[in-house]
Design a protein around this motif. Structure first.
Motif, PDB file in Angstrom:
ATOM      1  N   GLU A  75       0.902  -1.149   0.000  1.00 58.82           N
ATOM      2  CA  GLU A  75       0.000   0.000   0.000  1.00 58.82           C
ATOM      3  C   GLU A  75       0.940   1.197   0.000  1.00 58.82           C
ATOM      4  O   GLU A  75       1.250   1.745  -1.049  1.00 58.82           O
ATOM      5  N   ASP A  76       1.498   1.518   1.180  1.00 54.17           N
ATOM      6  CA  ASP A  76       2.602   2.477   1.211  1.00 54.17           C
ATOM      7  C   ASP A  76       3.745   1.916   0.354  1.00 54.17           C
ATOM      8  O   ASP A  76       4.110   0.748   0.497  1.00 54.17           O
ATOM      9  N   ASP A 109       0.606   5.802  -1.257  1.00 53.44           N
ATOM     10  CA  ASP A 109      -0.001   4.577  -1.780  1.00 53.44           C
ATOM     11  C   ASP A 109       0.363   4.383  -3.255  1.00 53.44           C
ATOM     12  O   ASP A 109      -0.005   5.188  -4.115  1.00 53.44           O
ATOM     13  N   ALA A 125      -2.637  10.073  -3.132  1.00 48.14           N
ATOM     14  CA  ALA A 125      -2.025   8.821  -2.681  1.00 48.14           C
ATOM     15  C   ALA A 125      -1.412   8.920  -1.299  1.00 48.14           C
ATOM     16  O   ALA A 125      -1.093   7.904  -0.679  1.00 48.14           O
ATOM     17  N   TYR A 151      -0.778   9.321   2.650  1.00 49.83           N
ATOM     18  CA  TYR A 151      -1.496   8.969   3.876  1.00 49.83           C
ATOM     19  C   TYR A 151      -1.573  10.161   4.823  1.00 49.83           C
ATOM     20  O   TYR A 151      -2.207  10.087   5.865  1.00 49.83           O
ATOM     21  N   ARG A 205      -6.209  -5.466  -1.605  1.00 56.06           N
ATOM     22  CA  ARG A 205      -5.567  -4.808  -0.462  1.00 56.06           C
ATOM     23  C   ARG A 205      -5.721  -5.682   0.780  1.00 56.06           C
ATOM     24  O   ARG A 205      -6.753  -6.332   0.963  1.00 56.06           O
ATOM     25  N   LYS A 247      -7.589   3.876   0.124  1.00 56.87           N
ATOM     26  CA  LYS A 247      -6.387   3.728   0.940  1.00 56.87           C
ATOM     27  C   LYS A 247      -6.663   2.882   2.172  1.00 56.87           C
ATOM     28  O   LYS A 247      -7.775   2.912   2.704  1.00 56.87           O
ATOM     29  N   ARG A 248      -5.659   2.212   2.653  1.00 57.94           N
ATOM     30  CA  ARG A 248      -5.775   1.454   3.900  1.00 57.94           C
ATOM     31  C   ARG A 248      -6.284   2.366   5.013  1.00 57.94           C
ATOM     32  O   ARG A 248      -5.706   3.429   5.277  1.00 57.94           O
TER      33      ARG A 248
END
Ligand code: AMP
Ligand code: MG
Length: 537
Positions: free
Chosen positions: A298-299, A396, A427, A429, A477, A519-520
């Motif tokens: 993800e990251d 991300d 993207a 976080y 994910r 995103k997470r």
């Protein structure tokens, strides 16, 4: 007289069990754990389960076998793919293989919880081996139980099919079935064992042979058998290489190397981290196999590994997968050395790996960036600088590349700073606190990238479409899989099926399904199953 067989039905499956026909079986018919010498497999029956229930099936995988929807939804299908019933022509067996685990030779491993049911020949003449995972102990189960839990089975089922739709070479998954039985697992090996629902996945691939199948024979100096297995593999899966000879073996190694390189380049393209690239988990066909503690970046952190068992050395981290592929191929080359006895020939076969990897990865990077090709060092530096920029703060990967595609590059499109920052902010976080270095290097990079895209001259729409074909919008994910698992463990299988469907079209915009591209969330940052996974499955 034979009964008329309905096309598409289970009893129309035509079995042709070449592996067991061509290669020697363990003479011991018993199912006690043991070392198996002088054989490639042991016959073993799946263990029946109490109350099998179908969670999900892949219609696309069923179609490969020639099975229609009605067949998949029939009670017999569930019985067969839970391991409760065999179809005529099935001849179940577990394979003998060894492997290097985390860099060390581990001796005999084998199908400890996988049972091959047989090989289907479909109407197109393709060969598909059906394999149950989690269907009970085999002679190779060592100290374990031969079972699998729902959690890991959901992950294997969904990811196999998701990878296929992403265009990544992979084994497939036909079905996911709960057994109605409980399985004891200590998820983090910390003394907190608990019961979890059991499950069986039916995997499908032309062959499940691994590097380790060859290594175990070489380690035991069973060289005649090693030669038979190599000859079998070439005749069945690499027939274009011609009749057995030293040259054929060398050409075969080169092709295995090349396929492995392609597979790993795809992993990097989509952000996949296998997590346990031991040589027993390397398919001889260059397919992604054994979905255990895998994860999705993800990251964008090339040092990330999802596997807690690997947290110390990070041997199998995202950014090291290409090197590990080579390390594993050297183990395969060593294993077949006795058949060739020519080190320079083996070395030049292995050169195919680096060559193919470089060309694939460069082509994929170019596509990710919307360029026709990376033509010179300046282009390669441009790609590298982007990787560095993404690493400067939590960003991300998947979201970044999709947002980048949407940025206009036409010479007459002048963009303000906000528009240039859009991909990074989408993207990030922490979009409101972008570090200065990331912000300024990103802006500088955008200038260079847009100028470079202009030189290629493709219209924006065309370039964006090409980028979107290399940069998926929807991947499995880690937290999405976990949400589906949480529901499945409550008996609600709707999310498993919804994800299976979303992931059928990973490159398409699916406006009603934006949530699966998100995103997470913060809750998933440290949650087991989302940010860290163990081998316990
Ligand atoms: P893996 O790390 O999952 O690729 O597994 C390594 C070896 O352990 C293989 O030989 C597997 O068949 C075996 N294995 C893993 N889990 C189990 C289990 N629950 N029961 C029996 N064998 C297992
Ligand atoms: Mg394995």
């Amino acid at each position: 007289m034979n009964a008329v067989r309905q096309p598409g039905a289970l009893d129309a499956l035509r079995f042709d069990n070449a592996f067991v026909r061509a290669l020697p079986a363990d003479p011991d018919p018993g199912n006690q754990r043991r070392q198996v010498f002088g054989a490639c497999y042991s016959r073993v029956q799946p263990t029946p389960v109490r109350a099998p229930a179908l969670v999900a099936h892949s219609a696309e995988c069923a179609a490969l076998l020639g099975l229609d929807e009605r067949a998949c939804l029939s009670p017999v299908f569930t019985e067969v793919f839970a391991g409760n019933r065999l179809l005529p022509g099935m001849d179940p067996y577990a394979m003998c293989y060894g492997g290097h685990q985390f860099g060390n030779w581990a001796g005999q491993l084998g199908d400890g919880r996988a049972i091959n049911l047989g090989e289907v020949l479909n109407a197109r003449g393709e060969r598909w081996t059906l394999q149950l995972k989690g269907a009970g102990p085999t002679p190779y189960s060592r100290t374990a139980d031969g079972l699998a839990v729902l959690r890991s089975s959901v992950r294997e089922f969904l990811c196999s099919e998701a990878m296929h739709h992403l265009g990544v070479p992979t084994t497939r998954a036909l079905s996911l079935i709960t057994t109605g039985e409980q399985v004891m697992r200590d998820m983090f090996y910390d003394g907190h064992a608990k019961f979890e629902p059991g499950a069986v996945v039916c995997r499908v691939a032309p062959s499940f042979v691994r590097f380790g199948n060859f290594e175990i024979l070489a380690a035991r100096k069973e060289i005649d058998l090693l030669r038979r297995l190599v000859d079998y593999c070439i005749a069945t899966d690499y027939p274009h290489l011609g009749p057995p000879s030293r040259d054929t073996y060398v050409a075969w190694l080169a092709e295995v190397a090349s396929r492995t390189a392609v597979m790993i380049a795809h992993w990097l393209r989509v952000g996949f981290v296998h997590g346990v690239m031991n040589t027993d988990n390397m398919s001889i066909l260059g397919l992604t196999i054994d979905y255990g503690p895998y994860g999705w970046l993800e990251d964008f952190d090339p040092d990330w590994t999802p596997n807690t068992t690997d947290a110390q050395g990070r041997r199998y981290r995202y950014g090291q997968q290409a090197q590990i592929g080579m390390w594993n191929l050297v183990r395969l080359a060593n294993a077949i050395y006795p058949l060739i006895e020519d080190v320079p020939a083996l070395e030049s076969a292995l050169d195919a790996y680096a060559t193919r990897y470089e060309s694939e990865w460069q082509a994929m990077l170019a596509a990710k960036l919307g360029l026709q090709a990376l033509t010179d060092d300046a282009d390669r530096e441009l790609a590298e600088e982007l990787m560095s920029v993404l690493r400067l703060a939590e960003t991300d990967m998947t979201i970044f590349f999709r947002a980048l595609a949407a940025v206009p590059c036409a010479a007459d499109a002048s963009l303000d700073e906000l528009a240039l920052l859009a991909p990074l902010r989408a993207a990030s976080y922490a979009p409101d606190t972008l570090p200065d270095a990331q912000r300024s290097r990103h802006l500088a990079w955008m200038g260079r990238w847009r100028a470079r895209v202009q030189r290629d001259g493709s219209p924006d729409a065309q370039r964006a479409a090409r980028m979107n074909g290399a940069n998926p919008k929807y991947v499995l994910r880690n937290y999405l899989a976990q949400e589906a698992i949480d529901l499945a463990e409550q008996g609600d299988f709707s999310r498993v099926n919804e994800l299976l469907d979303v992931l059928r079209r990973p490159y398409d915009e699916q406006p009603a399904r934006e949530r699966y591209a998100a995103k997470r969330p913060e809750w998933a940052r440290h949650r087991a199953g989302c940010s860290m996974l163990s081998c316990s499955s």
